[in-house]
Design an enzyme around this catalytic site. Structure first.
Site, PDB file in Angstrom:
ATOM      1  N   SER A 101      14.957  -8.886 -29.538  1.00 48.15           N
ATOM      2  CA  SER A 101      15.895  -8.074 -29.908  1.00 48.15           C
ATOM      3  C   SER A 101      16.700  -8.192 -31.525  1.00 48.15           C
ATOM      4  O   SER A 101      16.333  -7.969 -32.575  1.00 48.15           O
ATOM      5  CB  SER A 101      17.574  -9.260 -28.232  1.00 48.15           C
ATOM      6  OG  SER A 101      18.250  -7.523 -29.094  1.00 48.15           O
ATOM      7  N   ASP A 240      19.965  -2.493 -32.288  1.00 54.41           N
ATOM      8  CA  ASP A 240      19.324  -3.175 -32.627  1.00 54.41           C
ATOM      9  C   ASP A 240      17.927  -3.443 -33.032  1.00 54.41           C
ATOM     10  O   ASP A 240      17.002  -2.072 -33.310  1.00 54.41           O
ATOM     11  CB  ASP A 240      19.950  -4.383 -31.669  1.00 54.41           C
ATOM     12  CG  ASP A 240      19.554  -4.131 -30.634  1.00 54.41           C
ATOM     13  OD1 ASP A 240      18.642  -2.885 -30.273  1.00 54.41           O
ATOM     14  OD2 ASP A 240      19.407  -5.048 -29.474  1.00 54.41           O
ATOM     15  N   ASP A 242      15.326  -4.177 -30.955  1.00 46.42           N
ATOM     16  CA  ASP A 242      14.132  -2.967 -30.289  1.00 46.42           C
ATOM     17  C   ASP A 242      15.007  -2.260 -29.783  1.00 46.42           C
ATOM     18  O   ASP A 242      14.183  -1.440 -28.760  1.00 46.42           O
ATOM     19  CB  ASP A 242      13.779  -4.039 -28.971  1.00 46.42           C
ATOM     20  CG  ASP A 242      15.494  -4.423 -28.145  1.00 46.42           C
ATOM     21  OD1 ASP A 242      16.156  -4.863 -28.628  1.00 46.42           O
ATOM     22  OD2 ASP A 242      15.075  -4.923 -26.765  1.00 46.42           O
ATOM     23  N   ASP A 244      17.846  -1.242 -28.546  1.00 41.25           N
ATOM     24  CA  ASP A 244      18.712  -1.182 -26.851  1.00 41.25           C
ATOM     25  C   ASP A 244      19.728  -0.952 -27.068  1.00 41.25           C
ATOM     26  O   ASP A 244      20.690  -0.862 -26.164  1.00 41.25           O
ATOM     27  CB  ASP A 244      17.676  -2.347 -26.238  1.00 41.25           C
ATOM     28  CG  ASP A 244      18.275  -3.353 -26.135  1.00 41.25           C
ATOM     29  OD1 ASP A 244      18.709  -3.715 -26.930  1.00 41.25           O
ATOM     30  OD2 ASP A 244      17.960  -3.832 -24.617  1.00 41.25           O
TER      31      ASP A 244
END
Length: 475
Positions: A101, A240, A242, A244
């Site tokens: 992340s 961010d 990834d 999400d």
């Protein structure tokens, strides 16, 4: 060992993840589902990854562990976490996302999904127990041939939005897209252009950049201001690593905090109930836009539990979001004869589109739309390199010793309320809020503050971080 579950998935140092750890945790996840009868021999498990340098190697270990469990690994390549979750759920299959992340590049992790969505805290406990019983038993760390998918999962994710938002609905908007190393950087451009917006690509990087939408780096703050001053833009958007958690800045390059992004999104979708952690702005209950606000502990599994409770108690349109801006759509939404199905995992593209749609629909700048919610000014920061036990000692004393808390917060008029739901959130008699909690993903102590003015919020954050640093050093 640094490898452990945090607020959202398994995280740890790359040096420890590149080996038996990732393999055995993946086997434990598969075995948990097999023991429950949710997977049979030969079932598919979908695997995606972010753009970190370590993610391809770690994905290979995940593939090997899936194959060793008698299952079929399906390599979805690089894509956003919500795109992977959406595709896997449409196939009634579990999924694993290789991502750290927003945390630094020397760390990485795994996010696990059952066929019906994110794993919950009970699942985590079961995986940990199975893993502990296994030890580091490894059948093979050699690469296996995974089934490879093309663009289907990403295209399905794009089509989700192009099928809900009206064609041309963003015409006339000029949007900067801070691309950095986000897996969603091209998808955002495709969706915005598909809805009629003009896009300007900004800051694309070939190395990983740890963009944290809950605690922006000073260089990111400066970049947003620079880009906004350089040319006319209605907003600057990003995510961010990834994909999400959204990042949204207004026409002046001022960052819009994630909880406000969530609130604007929920209002645009006509939500009657919002579910959000205790770390989100306390003005949510006072803004007047929502019939009900449900508070939870920090972390998407807790928000998902809150969504289930809200739906069971009669919520019609339930939207969950976290202070980082990630939105979880708890129920289907209908607008203009179109339906957007529920997706109970953090998403960044939906809130970005709702924010831009609010600008296009009202003809008002984003800063004015945001001001309508009358949020207290907020700021957040973190103390890095703080061992978990040191944070626990400080937070435990702050929560249990009223005299200690009163002495510390005397400068703010004393303690009016303490919320120990997740960390320690103190509301002072002067109305200001200081919330300390240990990160679930890294050795950090996080601090969130609220005040009436931005300048005061910045001062209060400095005070809170200095206080935390001094108290932890004493312990």
């Amino acid at each position: 060992m640094t490898v452990k579950f945090g607020t959202s998935g398994l995280r740890g140092l790359v040096s420890e993840l590149r080996g038996p750890s990732v393999y055995t945790y993946t086997v434990a996840f598969a075995r948990m589902l097999q023991d429950r009868g949710a997977l049979k021999e030969g079932s598919k498990v979908y695997v995606g990854r972010d753009l970190r340098a370590s993610s391809p190697d770690i994905a290979q270990l995940v593939h090997a562990a899936i194959a060793a469990s008698g299952l079929v690994p399906v390599d979805c390549g690089v894509l956003p976490t919500p795109a992977l979750a959406l595709h896997a759920s449409s196939e009634n299959a579990p999924a694993i996302m290789v991502t750290g992340s927003h945390i630094p590049d020397d760390r990485n992790g795994l996010k696990f999904y059952r066929a019906d969505g994110e794993i919950d805290k009970r699942d985590e406990r079961d995986i940990i127990e199975i893993h502990a019983a296994m030890g580091n038993a490894v059948s093979s760390l050699s690469a296996v041939d995974a089934v490879r998918l093309g663009a289907e999962p990403s295209q399905g994710y794009i089509d989700r939005f192009l099928g809900f938002f009206e064609k041309g609905s963003l015409s006339g908007l000029r949007v900067g897209v801070y691309q950095h190393s986000s897996v969603a950087r091209d998808i955002i451009v495709d969706v915005l252009r598909g809805l009629g917006a003009e896009t300007v690509a900004l800051g694309r990087a070939e190395h990983f950049i740890p963009v944290d939408t809950e605690a922006l780096r000073q260089e990111d703050v400066a970049l947003l201001k620079h880009w906004a001053a350089a040319e006319p833009l209605d907003a600057i958007v990003s995510t961010d690593g990834d994909g999400d958690r959204p990042l949204v800045a207004d026409a002046d390059g001022s960052f819009v905090r994630g909880d406000l992004v969530g609130a604007i999104t929920a209002h645009f979708l006509s939500a009657d109930c919002v579910v959000t952690p205790v770390s989100s702005n306390s003005s949510l209950e006072r803004c007047g836009y929502f019939a009900r606000v449900v508070r939870t502990r920090v972390g998407s599994p807790y928000v998902i539990e809150g969504i289930a409770t809200a739906l069971a108690e009669g919520g019609k349109c339930v939207v969950g979001f976290e202070a980082n801006g990630g939105v979880l759509l708890g129920s289907p939404v209908e607008k203009g004869g179109r339906t957007l199905p529920a997706l109970q995992t953090r998403d960044s593209v939906l809130p970005i589109l709702c924010m831009l749609s609010a600008i296009a629909k009202t003809g008002r700048p984003l800063a004015e739309i945001a001001a309508d919610f009358r949020f207290l000014a907020g700021a957040s920061g973190r103390l890095e390199g703080v061992p978990t036990e040191n944070s626990a000692s400080f937070l435990g004393k702050l929560a249990s010793d009223a005299a200690y808390a009163g002495e510390i917060f005397a400068a703010l008029g004393g303690v009016a309320d303490i919320d120990n739901r997740d960390g320690v959130r103190i509301t002072a008699h002067n109305g200001e809020v200081v919330h300390f909690r240990a990160s679930g993903n890294a050795p950090e102590l996080r601090c969130y503050v609220e005040a009436k003015a931005e300048s005061r919020a910045d001062e209060l954050l400095d005070w809170g971080l200095s206080l935390g640093r001094a108290q932890i050093l004493e312990s």
